[in-house]
Design an enzyme around this catalytic site. Structure first.
Site, PDB file in Angstrom:
ATOM      1  N   ALA A  81       0.827  -1.200   0.000  1.00 34.21           N
ATOM      2  CA  ALA A  81       0.000   0.000   0.000  1.00 34.21           C
ATOM      3  C   ALA A  81       0.863   1.252   0.000  1.00 34.21           C
ATOM      4  CB  ALA A  81      -0.921  -0.002   1.220  1.00 34.21           C
ATOM      5  N   GLY A  83      -0.820  -5.821  -0.801  1.00 32.21           N
ATOM      6  CA  GLY A  83      -1.685  -5.665  -1.963  1.00 32.21           C
ATOM      7  C   GLY A  83      -0.980  -5.997  -3.263  1.00 32.21           C
ATOM      8  N   GLU A 102      -1.485  -9.554  -3.667  1.00 33.63           N
ATOM      9  CA  GLU A 102      -2.899  -9.785  -3.976  1.00 33.63           C
ATOM     10  C   GLU A 102      -3.184  -9.496  -5.448  1.00 33.63           C
ATOM     11  OE1 GLU A 102      -5.606  -9.204  -0.128  1.00 33.63           O
ATOM     12  OE2 GLU A 102      -4.367  -7.447  -0.501  1.00 33.63           O
TER      13      GLU A 102
END
Length: 704
Positions: free
Chosen positions: A65, A104, A107
């Site tokens: 992030a 992330g 992800e």
């Protein structure tokens, strides 16, 4: 899309390439999320595009992030929407990973239909370290890809997996063994996409995979084991939420699992623990920002001397060797020298036995270690670290030798835990080169490094120390000179508060249980037994001449030491230890000694509640920490917090003692101190800074 945007869309014939270019680490800010969403939509709509490659520019795929967005209102597209759009794409999407793919970033990669990686790739889901869980499908896609046990290990530890481990787990499909750069991985990603197209493969959507979860009994056993372990994590919220999410991955369709994952992610966001963990995260990054580091230029360091091969010296030597430096170990005679080398070798032998280091790697590191009994061997050293017995005269004698044998400009460092570094520096003719480097034991494992700045030191030397900490992968904290610096000075006070409670009626075992229930890994009396009670005894005797005769002095620990009960190394201290065991048992004889000392001191014991024990313990810690900040021993409250977090086991989810005090309310803490001052006005003198902040309606955070 234009080249100015953080996501570039280019084409290699029928392959669309989405390149994330958001320096320095391609963090997933709004513009990156928006660019990825637009890029996937454009590729989906373009009939000439047959496959998509996602790659990072610079040195990373996506490192997580964007911390600049922490605390700001969220802005669409949300990361889960981007991940779902990537997975839903009708054309094969390949993640080509080099450098970090974390949080992330991983992800995003999990949402792709294939993943390839360079040998330097690092993959991980470290959200637990911020009190969160992977909230964009990580808890659902990871177990579907690699099974519950491996997924839980990654998410609950927050650790990074290498490319080879990721391949072994099934997290990626291929390691591009010769690739290292963004350009390399772009070419590899295009080649892999063409390979998939040539074989006619349909998109392999991670969320649709079932094979890794097929053995339901084995998956449930892994989840149950993780839940039992997470339940032991004192007061932590997100680990149990992660386990619950993986249970959903086993039990629910993907869409339902994604929905409950988001609900639990939102609950983690609202947890007070997240505030503490975020404070710890940012504070760690601030501690290296000190005036001297800006004013000075680091001196080059390649050759380092270590004086003393005991437990601390050996650990320091291992840290230096691990950083690729050449090390010369100095001891008083050959016997001590070989013992020191043996301690260093034992560390590496243990790593080889656990598969963490190859035999060749061990040989290479030990090959950079030289041994000597003559200080003349330090003639070419750029830096020397003294780690001998904690006695001022002994250390001054060592520095006299260093002054005689070390080259001009060599940095001369002492690893003292308490002693006056100005006095050590004054014993040389080059005080500008003398600094404190206070490592914590075991020095090759503990991350904290207190950099103690004496009055006459050159800014270049301070800058060198901070640069060294970076090379050693330590968390540096600048400290001023006083007895104990930041950490040990504060420790002495809250340990004294514990001793007062002990003499007044609490047992050492009650106090240890309270401290562990608060979140520390170990209580003060267990810690004394681990470190050796003789160490604290020596400090108390050293301070006896300067101790205020009016100050309360609890003699219970001295009675144990007089019996030779020094803790684990003698089999007995505050606890009794069976041979070969580090797990102590409560000792009725210790309680009898405590009771005898109460009678000698004329104290009628009383009972304490757990809450009262905690409030006294924390109040003493916060009050002394406020004095440390006001005196400039610590530059900022955050420096105290980082010191206690990394060196003394203060629970990370509470952010450190001064952040925790802010959360409690400084007026509440001050009221406790003022009430206790009625019992003992000398020990419980309220810190003027604390009084001032309460009067002004401010908190410690306002001083960071």
């Amino acid at each position: 899309m234009t080249a100015e945007l953080p996501v570039r869309l280019t084409f290699a014939e029928s392959i669309a390439v989405l390149t994330i270019d958001n320096p320095p680490v391609n963090a997933l800010g709004w513009a990156v999320r928006d660019g990825l969403m637009r890029g996937i939509q454009a590729a989906e709509a373009d009939a000439a595009v047959h496959a998509v490659v996602i790659v990072g520019a610079g040195k990373a795929f996506i490192a997580g992030a964007d911390i600049r967005e922490f605390g700001q209102p969220p802005r669409a597209p949300w990361l889960p929407e981007v991940c779902n759009a990537i997975e839903a794409c009708s054309k094969p999407v390949v993640a080509a990973i080099h450098g970090p793919a974390l949080g992330g970033g991983l992800e995003i990669a999990l949402s792709c239909h294939a993943r390839i990686a360079a040998p330097n790739a690092k993959l991980g889901l470290p959200e637990v370290q911020l009190g969160l869980l992977p909230g964009a499908g990580g808890t659902q896609r990871t177990p579907r890809l690699i099974g519950a046990a491996a997924a839980l290990d990654l998410m609950l530890s927050g650790r990074h997996a290498s490319a080879q481990e990721a391949l072994r787990l099934g997290l990626i499909d291929h390691v591009a063994t010769t690739a290292t750069t963004s350009a390399d991985m772009t070419a590899e990603g295009i080649a892999w996409a063409r390979h998939l197209l040539a074989e006619g493969r349909a998109p392999r959507r991670t969320g649709e995979q079932t094979e890794a979860l097929a053995d339901r009994a084995a998956q449930q056993a892994a989840i149950d084991a993780a839940q039992a372990q997470a339940s032991k994590a004192r007061g932590l919220f997100s680990p149990l939420q992660i386990v619950a999410c993986v249970q959903d991955a086993l039990d629910l369709p993907l869409a339902d699992g994604l929905r409950t994952e988001r609900e639990r992610f939102t609950a983690c966001l609202a947890s007070p623990q997240r505030a503490g963990l975020i404070h710890a995260f940012f504070s760690e990054r601030e501690t290296a920002k000190v005036p001297e580091a800006k004013q000075g230029t680091p001196r080059p360091v390649q050759q380092v001397g270590v004086i003393g091969g005991g437990t601390m010296g050996a650990g320091i030597a291992v840290s230096l060797l691990d950083a690729g430096l050449r090390v010369t170990l100095i001891e008083r005679d050959d016997t001590a020298l070989q013992a020191g080398r043996g301690r260093i070798a034992k560390v590496y032998e243990g790593q080889v036995a656990k598969g963490k280091l190859s035999a060749d790697g061990q040989a290479e590191k030990l090959g950079r270690l030289s041994l000597a009994t003559d200080y003349a061997a330090l003639a070419d050293a750029d830096l020397v670290i003294e780690a001998v017995f904690e006695d001022l005269a002994v250390k001054q004698a060592v520095f006299a030798q260093l002054q005689a044998h070390c080259k001009p400009g060599a940095v001369l460092a002492t690893n003292t835990s308490y002693l006056d570094i100005d006095a050590i520096a004054a014993s040389t003719t080059r005080p500008q080169d003398v600094i404190g480097l206070h490592f914590f034991s075991p020095a090759n494992i503990m991350k904290l490094l207190e950099i103690v700045v004496p009055a006459q030191v050159s800014p270049d030397v301070v800058a060198t120390a901070f640069e060294l900490a970076k090379r050693l992968k330590k968390v540096p904290v600048r400290a001023g000179v006083c007895d104990g610096f930041i950490g040990n000075r504060i420790l002495a006070i809250y340990r004294t508060a514990a001793d007062h409670m002990l003499e007044d009626g609490a047992s050492p075992y009650e106090i240890d249980r309270m401290v562990k229930a608060f979140g520390f890994p170990i209580g003060p009396y267990e810690m004394s037994d681990l470190a050796g009670g003789d160490i604290g005894w020596a400090t108390r005797k050293r301070r006896a001449a300067t101790r205020d005769p009016k100050a309360r002095y609890v003699q219970i620990a001295d009675r144990l030491c007089e019996r030779g009960w020094f803790g684990q190394k003698t089999g007995r201290g505050w606890y009794v230890y069976e041979a070969g065991s580090r797990q102590g048992k409560e000792d009725a004889e210790v309680l009898a000694i405590v009771e005898a000392e109460r009678q000698r001191a004329g104290i009628t014991p009383r009972a304490f509640s757990t809450e009262e024990l905690e409030r006294r313990y924390i109040a003493a810690m916060v009050n002394e920490a406020a004095k440390v900040v006001a005196e400039g021993i610590a530059l900022r409250p955050l420096d105290v917090d980082v010191t206690l977090l990394y060196g003394y086991g203060f629970p990370r989810h509470k952010g450190g003692p001064l952040h925790h005090a802010d959360q409690l309310g400084l007026a509440t803490v001050l009221a406790d101190i003022q009430r206790l001052a009625e019992e003992d006005p000398l020990f419980w003198q309220p810190a003027p800074l604390l009084v001032k902040l309460v009067a002004e309606g401010r908190n410690f955070a306002s001083l960071n």
